[in-house]
Design a protein around this motif. Structure first.
Motif, PDB file in Angstrom:
ATOM      1  N   HIS A   1       0.827  -1.210   0.000  1.00  0.00           N
ATOM      2  CA  HIS A   1       0.000   0.000   0.000  1.00  0.00           C
ATOM      3  C   HIS A   1       0.863   1.263   0.000  1.00  0.00           C
ATOM      4  O   HIS A   1       0.468   2.311   0.515  1.00  0.00           O
ATOM      5  N   ASP A   2       2.046   1.147  -0.584  1.00  0.00           N
ATOM      6  CA  ASP A   2       2.950   2.299  -0.675  1.00  0.00           C
ATOM      7  C   ASP A   2       2.571   3.185  -1.846  1.00  0.00           C
ATOM      8  O   ASP A   2       2.289   2.697  -2.943  1.00  0.00           O
ATOM      9  N   ASP A   3       2.532   4.476  -1.611  1.00  0.00           N
ATOM     10  CA  ASP A   3       2.318   5.461  -2.673  1.00  0.00           C
ATOM     11  C   ASP A   3       1.005   5.241  -3.413  1.00  0.00           C
ATOM     12  O   ASP A   3       0.906   5.442  -4.622  1.00  0.00           O
ATOM     13  N   GLY A   4      -0.013   4.781  -2.687  1.00  0.00           N
ATOM     14  CA  GLY A   4      -1.331   4.600  -3.286  1.00  0.00           C
ATOM     15  C   GLY A   4      -1.415   3.491  -4.300  1.00  0.00           C
ATOM     16  O   GLY A   4      -2.301   3.485  -5.163  1.00  0.00           O
TER      17      GLY A   4
ATOM     18  N   ASN B   1       0.287   4.616   2.734  1.00  0.00           N
ATOM     19  CA  ASN B   1       0.517   6.030   2.411  1.00  0.00           C
ATOM     20  C   ASN B   1      -0.031   6.336   1.032  1.00  0.00           C
ATOM     21  O   ASN B   1      -0.014   5.487   0.135  1.00  0.00           O
ATOM     22  N   TYR B   2      -0.540   7.537   0.887  1.00  0.00           N
ATOM     23  CA  TYR B   2      -1.279   7.929  -0.314  1.00  0.00           C
ATOM     24  C   TYR B   2      -0.833   9.320  -0.750  1.00  0.00           C
ATOM     25  O   TYR B   2      -0.852  10.253   0.053  1.00  0.00           O
ATOM     26  N   PRO B   3      -0.405   9.479  -1.989  1.00  0.00           N
ATOM     27  CA  PRO B   3       0.074  10.791  -2.436  1.00  0.00           C
ATOM     28  C   PRO B   3      -1.071  11.741  -2.798  1.00  0.00           C
ATOM     29  O   PRO B   3      -2.107  11.308  -3.320  1.00  0.00           O
ATOM     30  N   LEU B   4      -0.889  13.002  -2.466  1.00  0.00           N
ATOM     31  CA  LEU B   4      -1.788  14.046  -2.966  1.00  0.00           C
ATOM     32  C   LEU B   4      -1.157  14.635  -4.217  1.00  0.00           C
ATOM     33  O   LEU B   4      -0.017  15.103  -4.190  1.00  0.00           O
TER      34      LEU B   4
END
Length: 273
Positions: A135-138, A176-179
């Motif tokens: 679930h890294d970087d969405g 973690n999830y990028p905007l």
């Protein structure tokens, strides 16, 4: 460069000795030469360690500092009797007084990872690491509800290393999830994140520092341009404020400091040590 050597000796991995030793040495404005001696689990290895320590003392012209978490008393006696350095026996300092106070003998277990394959906590930590990587970087929205914490922020603001630290150190499933600019144009959080607002924690960063980091990855790109970094950081912070997301700046903070703040704010129910 310092001419004093510090040894970290253990009959296990030596992680405890190093962690404690580094915390103590950080109180002094002096640099040391660090030598790790893990898995000193026999008398022969102890004698080898003594020779190495004493040789360093001769070369340096100063007593070496020796941090040890040795459990085997026979091995420890060899170090105590032969070592010509300053010996700091952490288990002797803390375990023996606790045995007296608690009126219970310690199990003298060698290393916190010695029985890892049978440890439920260890297996949970491995699962958490795998989950955080997936679930890294969405990369995936699947099972996002299983996350203990979800970090959000612009690209290169420190989300990935913090997620992995939380997984490795505490056994937390940290996503973690990028905007990204498309989110800023829509002026709302990615749809996948909305059901999990209580688990969200934001990371931001000074635009100047972000530009430096991105230029290492993609030199002279629009991605790394200072004006673009300023725009993304401003928009991300505005979005987090609108959404009521707790956040902090990673610019001058270590991963350990960031993780500690997240744990205080999110307070996940499940923690492994």
């Amino acid at each position: 460069m310092s001419n004093r050597t510090v040894f970290f000796i253990s009959d296990g991995t030596g992680i405890t000795a190093e962690t404690f030793g580094h915390a103590i040495l950080a109180q002094f404005e002096t640099q040391f030469r660090h030598v790790r001696l893990p898995f000193v689990d026999s008398v022969d290895k102890a004698h080898q360690a003594v020779r190495q320590i004493n040789h360093a003392g001769v070369v340096d012209g100063k007593k070496p500092v020796v941090f040890t978490t040795l459990v085997n008393m026979e091995v420890l006696e060899v170090i105590r009797d032969g070592c010509q350095g300053m010996l700091l026996d952490m288990f002797g300092t803390f375990v023996h007084p606790l045995e007296t106070e608690l009126q219970v003998k310690s199990n003298h277990r060698i290393g916190r990872f010695s029985d890892a394959s049978k440890s439920k906590e260890y297996q949970s930590r491995i699962e958490a690491i795998n989950f955080s990587l997936a679930h890294d970087d969405g990369q995936s929205n699947l099972d996002l509800e299983q996350s203990d914490v979800i970090l959000v922020g612009v690209s290169r603001s420190g989300k990935t290393p913090t997620s992995l630290y939380l997984a490795m150190q505490y056994g937390l499933k940290a996503s973690n999830y990028p905007l990204i600019p498309e989110d800023f144009e829509r002026r709302h959080l990615p749809t996948a994140l909305k059901p999990h607002l209580p688990k969200l924690f934001g990371l931001t960063i000074h635009p100047e520092r972000l530009s430096e980091i991105r230029n290492e990855r993609r030199p002279n790109s629009r991605y790394a341009a200072l004006d673009n970094c300023r725009m993304e950081v401003n928009e991300a912070e505005a979005m987090m404020r609108r959404s009521g997301i707790r956040w902090l700046s990673s610019t001058t903070k270590s991963i350990e400091e960031i993780a500690t703040t997240i744990l205080q704010e999110i307070r996940p129910e499940r923690l492994n040590y």
